[in-house]
Design a protein around this motif. Structure first.
Motif, PDB file in Angstrom:
ATOM      1  N   GLY A 158       0.991  -1.095   0.190  1.00  0.00           N
ATOM      2  CA  GLY A 158       0.288  -0.350   0.244  1.00  0.00           C
ATOM      3  C   GLY A 158       1.197   1.101  -0.007  1.00  0.00           C
ATOM      4  N   ASN A 159       0.768   2.242  -0.684  1.00  0.00           N
ATOM      5  CA  ASN A 159       1.480   3.245  -0.910  1.00  0.00           C
ATOM      6  C   ASN A 159       0.389   5.047  -0.907  1.00  0.00           C
ATOM      7  OD1 ASN A 159      -0.080   3.214  -3.378  1.00  0.00           O
ATOM      8  ND2 ASN A 159       1.662   4.435  -4.493  1.00  0.00           N
ATOM      9  N   GLY A 160      -0.988   4.247  -0.228  1.00  0.00           N
ATOM     10  CA  GLY A 160      -1.505   5.649   0.865  1.00  0.00           C
ATOM     11  C   GLY A 160      -0.641   6.393   2.439  1.00  0.00           C
ATOM     12  N   ILE A 161      -0.858   6.768   2.751  1.00  0.00           N
ATOM     13  CA  ILE A 161      -0.759   7.621   3.666  1.00  0.00           C
ATOM     14  C   ILE A 161      -0.186   6.999   4.876  1.00  0.00           C
ATOM     15  CG2 ILE A 161      -2.973   8.324   5.226  1.00  0.00           C
ATOM     16  CD1 ILE A 161       0.046  10.559   4.403  1.00  0.00           C
ATOM     17  N   VAL A 215       7.102  -0.974  -6.333  1.00  0.00           N
ATOM     18  CA  VAL A 215       6.193  -1.449  -7.040  1.00  0.00           C
ATOM     19  C   VAL A 215       4.689  -1.312  -7.515  1.00  0.00           C
ATOM     20  CG1 VAL A 215       5.959  -4.125  -7.285  1.00  0.00           C
ATOM     21  CG2 VAL A 215       7.688  -3.852  -6.054  1.00  0.00           C
ATOM     22  N   LEU A 216       4.805  -0.639  -8.084  1.00  0.00           N
ATOM     23  CA  LEU A 216       3.070  -0.037  -8.520  1.00  0.00           C
ATOM     24  C   LEU A 216       2.511  -0.390  -9.788  1.00  0.00           C
ATOM     25  CD1 LEU A 216       5.086   3.921  -8.452  1.00  0.00           C
ATOM     26  CD2 LEU A 216       4.257   1.967  -6.806  1.00  0.00           C
ATOM     27  N   GLY A 217       0.874  -0.653  -9.199  1.00  0.00           N
ATOM     28  CA  GLY A 217       0.432  -0.331 -10.561  1.00  0.00           C
ATOM     29  C   GLY A 217      -0.082  -2.220 -10.292  1.00  0.00           C
ATOM     30  N   GLN A 218       0.332  -2.748  -9.196  1.00  0.00           N
ATOM     31  CA  GLN A 218      -0.389  -3.940  -8.378  1.00  0.00           C
ATOM     32  C   GLN A 218      -0.638  -4.402  -7.470  1.00  0.00           C
ATOM     33  OE1 GLN A 218       1.125  -6.623 -10.091  1.00  0.00           O
ATOM     34  NE2 GLN A 218       3.395  -6.549 -11.225  1.00  0.00           N
ATOM     35  N   GLU A 223      -2.057   1.820  -6.807  1.00  0.00           N
ATOM     36  CA  GLU A 223      -2.165   3.127  -8.017  1.00  0.00           C
ATOM     37  C   GLU A 223      -0.814   3.962  -8.967  1.00  0.00           C
ATOM     38  OE1 GLU A 223      -5.411   6.699  -6.205  1.00  0.00           O
ATOM     39  OE2 GLU A 223      -5.428   4.824  -4.207  1.00  0.00           O
ATOM     40  N   THR A 224      -0.505   4.357  -9.204  1.00  0.00           N
ATOM     41  CA  THR A 224       1.154   4.483  -9.944  1.00  0.00           C
ATOM     42  C   THR A 224       1.110   6.528  -9.694  1.00  0.00           C
ATOM     43  OG1 THR A 224      -1.062   5.236 -11.539  1.00  0.00           O
ATOM     44  CG2 THR A 224       0.907   2.617 -11.881  1.00  0.00           C
ATOM     45  N   PHE A 225      -0.181   6.287  -9.109  1.00  0.00           N
ATOM     46  CA  PHE A 225       0.487   8.156  -8.876  1.00  0.00           C
ATOM     47  C   PHE A 225       1.513   7.781  -7.935  1.00  0.00           C
ATOM     48  CE2 PHE A 225      -1.552  12.787  -8.251  1.00  0.00           C
ATOM     49  CZ  PHE A 225      -1.758  13.178  -8.700  1.00  0.00           C
ATOM     50  N   LEU A 226       1.643   9.808  -7.920  1.00  0.00           N
ATOM     51  CA  LEU A 226       2.581   9.677  -5.999  1.00  0.00           C
ATOM     52  C   LEU A 226       1.804  10.113  -5.500  1.00  0.00           C
ATOM     53  CD1 LEU A 226       4.680  13.350  -7.533  1.00  0.00           C
ATOM     54  CD2 LEU A 226       5.192  11.124  -6.649  1.00  0.00           C
TER      55      LEU A 226
END
Lengths: 409, 199
Positions: free
Chosen positions: A7-10, A73-76, A34-37
C-alpha cells in the motif's frame, strides 16, 4: 532487514518515513495499486468541487521513492500471502520475500449491486483517477445522482452542486451522516444543502441503471425512474484484505492489530483503513478508516517494524466537514444507541446557527458534535483521547467562550 | 535557542499581546494603519478566561511531534528547520479544519489573512514571529506584555529562575514571592468574586 509495505497510501508512506528515521540501510519495497505519486486522498472532493486543482494532490516530492531509498512496485496488488515462508505474491505472479511486512492496503469502495453498472458516467469517489474522470465528465453532465448520505456522499453532492449541476441525493437512513452525527446536526446539514438546491430522496436504493453506453437514468427499488447523466456511488468502504490467509492472521472486519499495531502473526503489522484497532471512545475493536488515524498508525507501525517498540493508544473516530456556511466537527462515539447508557447533553440547533452535543459515559467524554465555531474541537478531542474525568460542567464545555484556560487548575 | 515562554500565573488578562500580534501579522505592521487594512489582521495569540476569569495567553506550543502536522491533509503544515517552529503554508492550506480537531490547545483559527492568499480563508496560527526575529526584534506578544507573563529566553534559563524562586519562597525568611504581590492580589480577588457569585 527487508521491509515490504503493501500500500502506498498515507499509512504506507508514513511507515516508510518512520522506518527511515531508524534504519537508513534496510531495504524497503513498497507495493501500490495506484501509480500516482503519494497524494492526499481526502482532498479529491476539493478537486471535484473545483476549489483545488488536480496537480495539488501530491503530498510528497516527485523524488519521494528515490530520496527515501524505496523500491516502488506500482500498479500491483498483493493476491496472496504465505506467512510461513514470509512471501507475498502479486497479481502478475511475482513473489516478494520479506523480513517485516506492513499491511497498509487500505479500503475499496463498497460495491453497489445493480444492473448495468458498466454504463459510462457511473463512478465511485475514492482515488485521484476517479476524480480525474469525474472532472472530465462534468462538461457534459447536467443531472447528477449521488448514492449514499455518508461523508463521501455529502461531499460529492456538495461538490456537484457547487459545479452547478442538478443534484439528487439518495439516502437509505432517515437523515444524512447518521453514522457520524446525531439527528439534529444531520438535519442542519441537510437543511443547508436543501436551501442550496439539493434534492433528497430518503429510504430508497437503486436497483438498475438505464442508458445507451452512458447512463441516462436510474431505477429505484420502488420502480421509479430518476433521469441522470452522472452517478457517484458512495456507500462506504470495505477493508482490502481478501488476500490474507485467515488461518494465520486474525481478520474480523479489518485486520486485527494489538497495541503495537502487530497482527496476530509475528513480524506482520497492519495500519490504516485495513486495520482494526481498539476504539478509545467505544471501548471495543473498530475499523476507523480515517486519514489522520492512518497517518499516525503508519508512523507507529513503521517505528515498531524498525525495532523501536512504540505503543499505539487506540483509534478514535473524528471528522470535519464544511458545506457552504456550515462547519461540522464530530468526535468519537457521537451517536450512541439508547441501550449504551450514555448521557447526552446538547445546546443550540437549527435556526440558532450553532449546535453542540456532548456524549458522556460516567464522567468521561466519549463523543461530541459541533456545528459551527469548531476551533476548540481539538481540546475536546484531547479530553476524549486521554479519557480525562471531567471537572468542568458540561455547560462550560459547551459555552461559546470555552477555551483551554478553563481546564487549568 | 530562545523561545516564547508563558508564565500563566502572571497573566492579568489585559489582552495587549493580541493587538500587538495582529499588528505584527499585518501588511503595514503599524497599529494605526493595520486597523484600516482589509482583510483585518487578526491575533494569533488568544487570551481566554479560565474558571476564575483569570487570563491565559493561549498560543501555539509548536509541539514535537505536532498533531496538526500529522493530520494535515495537504502537507501545508511543516516544521521550520532552523527554529523548530511549526508553520502553515497558506498557499497549500485548503481550509479543511482537520487541524482544528487535532490541536489539543485550540489555537488555530480560520479566516482570510493579510499574509495569505486574497479572498480565501486559511488556517492561521502563531509563527513565533519569524519575520520579526529575522530582523533582530523579539516576538510581538512578548514585547507587549507588561507583567512578564510572556518572556523570550532560553528554556533552561526560565526553568532555573523558576526553580530558584520556588525554592526561595519555601525557605524561612524567604525573599521575593514567586508572584509579584499585585498579580497575586488580583488573582485572589477574581477567584473570590467568582466564588461569591456562585454562593
Amino acid at each position: 532487514m527487508k521491509y515490504v509495505i503493501l500500500g502506498n497510501g498515507i499509512a504506507g508512506v508514513c511507515a516508510a518515513e518512520a522506518i527511515r528515521t531508524l534504519d537508513l540501510e534496510g531495504e524497503i519495497v513498497m507495493v501500490g495499486d495506484e501509480t500516482f505519486l503519494p497524494y492526499s486522498r481526502p482532498m479529491i472532493s476539493y478537486v471535484l468541487d473545483g476549489s483545488e486543482p488536480h496537480d495539488k494532490l501530491p503530498i510528497r516530492p516527485a523524488d519521494f521513492y528515490e530520496s527515501m531509498k524505496i523500491k516502488p512496485v506500482l500498479g500491483q496488488r498483493a493476491v496472496s500471502l504465505d506467512v510461513e515462508n514470509r512471501r507475498v505474491q502479486l497479481a502478475d505472479s511475482t513473489c516478494i520475500d520479506y523480513d517485516r511486512l506492513l499491511i497498509a492496503t487500505g479500503a475499496d469502495p463498497r460495491p453497489l449491486r445493480a444492473a448495468h453498472m458498466d454504463l459510462g458516467g457511473i463512478f465511485y469517489l475514492r482515488t485521484e483517477s476517479h476524480v480525474r474522470q469525474q472532472v472530465a465528465a462534468l462538461s457534459t453532465a447536467r443531472r447528477a445522482l449521488v448514492l449514499g448520505g455518508g461523508l463521501v456522499g455529502l461531499k460529492a453532492a456538495y461538490a456537484l452542486l457547487k459545479r452547478g449541476l442538478e443534484v439528487t441525493l439518495l439516502i437509505t437512513s432517515g437523515y444524512p451522516l447518521s453514522l457520524q452525527v446525531d439527528e439534529i446536526a444531520g438535519k442542519m446539514v441537510l437543511d443547508e444543502l436543501l436551501r442550496r438546491g439539493l434534492k433528497v430522496l430518503v429510504g430508497r436504493s437503486v436497483r438498475a441503471f438505464e442508458g445507451n453506453g452512458v447512463v441516462r437514468a436510474a431505477v429505484t427499488d420502488t420502480g421509479s425512474r430518476l433521469p441522470c447523466d452522472m452517478v457517484i456511488i458512495a456507500k462506504g468502504v470495505l477493508p482490502s484484505r481478501d488476500f490474507i490467509p485467515r488461518q494465520h492472521i486474525h481478520v474480523d472486519l479489518g485486520v486485527v492489530v494489538d497495541d503495537h499495531l502487530q497482527t496476530s502473526a509475528a513480524g506482520i503489522h497492519a495500519a490504516g483503513d485495513v486495520a482494526e484497532s481498539v476504539d478509545i471512545s467505544r471501548g471495543c475493536r473498530w475499523v476507523n478508516a480515517l486519514w489522520p488515524e492512518a497517518a499516525v498508525q503508519g508512523r507507529i507501525a513503521g517505528l515498531n517494524m524498525a525495532g523501536r517498540p512504540v505503543v499505539y493508544p487506540g483509534s478514535m473516530s473524528r471528522n470535519v466537514l464544511r458545506v457552504y456556511d456550515l462547519d461540522v466537527l464530530t468526535l468519537g462515539h457521537a451517536n450512541p444507541g439508547p441501550e449504551e447508557g450514555c448521557r447526552i447533553v446538547w445546546s443550540g440547533g437549527p435556526g440558532k446557527g450553532r449546535y453542540r452535543s456532548l456524549v458522556l459515559k460516567d464522567d468521561i467524554l466519549v463523543g461530541a458534535v459541533l456545528v459551527n465555531q469548531v476551533e476548540q474541537g481539538g481540546v475536546l478531542c484531547a479530553l476524549m483521547e486521554n479519557r480525562v474525568p471531567l471537572r468542568l460542567s458540561t455547560s462550560r464545555l459547551m459555552a461559546p467562550d470555552f477555551n483551554f484556560a478553563c481546564l487549568l487548575p | 535557542m530562545k523561545e516564547v515562554i508563558v508564565h500563566p500565573k502572571r497573566c492579568v488578562g489585559c489582552m495587549q499581546c493580541m493587538p500587538a500580534c495582529a499588528t505584527a501579522h499585518s501588511r503595514t505592521r503599524h497599529l494605526v494603519s493595520a486597523v484600516l487594512e482589509t482583510p483585518q489582521p487578526k491575533p494569533r495569540v488568544h487570551v481566554g478566561a479560565g474558571r476564575f476569569n483569570e487570563g491565559f495567553p493561549n498560543r501555539c506550543r509548536h509541539c514535537d511531534p505536532a498533531p496538526c502536522q500529522l493530520t494535515c491533509l495537504t502537507g501545508a503544515i511543516y516544521r521550520h528547520a532552523g527554529t523548530q517552529t511549526v508553520m502553515i503554508d497558506p498557499d497549500r492550506c485548503i481550509n479543511c479544519a482537520s487541524c482544528a480537531m487535532a490541536c489539543p490547545y485550540g489555537v488555530i483559527r480560520f479566516h482570510e489573512d493579510p499574509l495569505g492568499p486574497p479572498g480565501r480563508a486559511v488556517a492561521v496560527k502563531c509563527d513565533n514571529c519569524v519575520a520579526r526575529v529575522a530582523e533582530g526584534q523579539i516576538p510581538a506578544c512578548v514585547e507587549a506584555c507588561k507583567v512578564g507573563a510572556l518572556t523570550y529566553e532560553e528554556r533552561d534559563t526560565a526553568m532555573k529562575r523558576q526553580t530558584l524562586a520556588v525554592a526561595r519562597s519555601m525557605s524561612s525568611g524567604a525573599g521575593e514571592p514567586v508572584l509579584p504581590p499585585g498579580v497575586g492580589l488580583l488573582r485572589t480577588m477574581k477567584e473570590s468574586q467568582v466564588q461569591l457569585l456562585k454562593g
